[in-house]
Design a protein around this motif. Structure first.
Motif, PDB file in Angstrom:
ATOM      1  N   ARG A   1     -46.642 -12.867 -12.487  1.00 49.45           N
ATOM      2  CA  ARG A   1     -45.368 -12.137 -12.473  1.00 49.45           C
ATOM      3  C   ARG A   1     -44.182 -13.103 -12.413  1.00 49.45           C
ATOM      4  O   ARG A   1     -43.174 -12.914 -13.085  1.00 49.45           O
ATOM      5  CB  ARG A   1     -45.355 -11.189 -11.279  1.00 49.45           C
TER       6      ARG A   1
ATOM      7  N   ARG B   1     -48.899 -13.735  -0.683  1.00 47.72           N
ATOM      8  CA  ARG B   1     -48.892 -12.610  -1.626  1.00 47.72           C
ATOM      9  C   ARG B   1     -48.148 -12.947  -2.925  1.00 47.72           C
ATOM     10  O   ARG B   1     -47.933 -12.071  -3.757  1.00 47.72           O
ATOM     11  CB  ARG B   1     -48.264 -11.394  -0.957  1.00 47.72           C
TER      12      ARG B   1
ATOM     13  N   ASP C   1     -47.254 -13.709  -6.541  1.00 49.64           N
ATOM     14  CA  ASP C   1     -47.926 -13.339  -7.789  1.00 49.64           C
ATOM     15  C   ASP C   1     -47.488 -14.326  -8.879  1.00 49.64           C
ATOM     16  O   ASP C   1     -46.406 -14.199  -9.449  1.00 49.64           O
ATOM     17  CB  ASP C   1     -47.548 -11.911  -8.168  1.00 49.64           C
TER      18      ASP C   1
END
Length: 68
Positions: A59, A54, A56
């Motif tokens: 980010r 997960r 990112d």
């Protein structure tokens, strides 16, 4: 069976803060420090991606102060 815990958001935030603190003052590609810093950021992205599905990337790069 042992389970290796994946890295969490808190881990990624701590890594990004450390990378940002080490960011060179100039972003000129001709400057060795900038090139090396970019390489380090790329290697951390690869490591984080394999650690947590997960993760990112955008980010994380923004948190590092990397120009996205």
């Amino acid at each position: 069976m042992s389970v290796t815990p994946s890295m969490t958001r808190q881990h990624f935030e701590a890594i990004a803060a450390t990378i940002k603190a080490a960011k060179p003052r100039t972003q000129s590609p001709e400057i060795y420090a900038w090139s090396e810093w970019c390489d380090v950021v790329s290697k951390f992205v690869e490591m984080c991606q394999t650690s947590n599905s997960r993760f990112d990337e955008k980010r994380f790069l923004e948190a590092c102060g990397y120009p996205v």
